[in-house]
Design a protein around this motif. Sequence first.
Motif, mmCIF file in Angstrom:
data_model
loop_
_atom_site.group_PDB
_atom_site.id
_atom_site.type_symbol
_atom_site.label_atom_id
_atom_site.label_comp_id
_atom_site.label_asym_id
_atom_site.label_seq_id
_atom_site.Cartn_x
_atom_site.Cartn_y
_atom_site.Cartn_z
ATOM 1 N N SER A 149 -5.883 -4.523 0.902
ATOM 2 C CA SER A 149 -6.489 -4.787 2.088
ATOM 3 C C SER A 149 -6.116 -6.227 2.459
ATOM 4 O O SER A 149 -6.002 -7.115 1.694
ATOM 5 N N THR A 155 0.831 -1.360 0.047
ATOM 6 C CA THR A 155 -0.019 -0.037 0.102
ATOM 7 C C THR A 155 0.865 1.347 0.180
ATOM 8 O O THR A 155 1.726 1.294 0.941
ATOM 9 N N THR A 159 -4.047 0.420 -2.564
ATOM 10 C CA THR A 159 -4.380 0.336 -1.395
ATOM 11 C C THR A 159 -4.676 -1.353 -1.380
ATOM 12 O O THR A 159 -5.398 -1.727 -2.103
#
Length: 124
Positions: free
Chosen positions: A123, A91, A121
């Motif tokens: 996750s 990220t 990003t």
Amino acid sequence: QVQLVESGGGLVQAGGSLRLSCAASGRTVNRYAMGWFRQAPGKEREFVAAINWSGGSTSYADSVKGRFTISRDNAKNTVYLQMNSLKPEDTAVYYCAARRYVNTDYRTEEYDDWGQGTQITVSS
């Protein structure tokens, strides 16, 4: 001066893939080395990958080796970063950069032109 525009960023789950593109304009970059760098919040900008003018030589940071692939299409004045097996630690904002020299380098100060960056990003 070269203008660089990154695209392809976004949100992805860990283990997923993304492909970044960097389109150059203003002048051709087919005699320039190109690089990808990234910067996470609170950290310095770091080298990710680089490719020489012809595409015949590439280099990678140890943290992405085997997962990321840099490539270029000089006819399209575009550089790519294929990112596989993404991890949360990937990220960052990813930047494309041009070095007015044929060979690669891993140092940010060796690059002359920079894009605005694209957010990735990952996750967990």
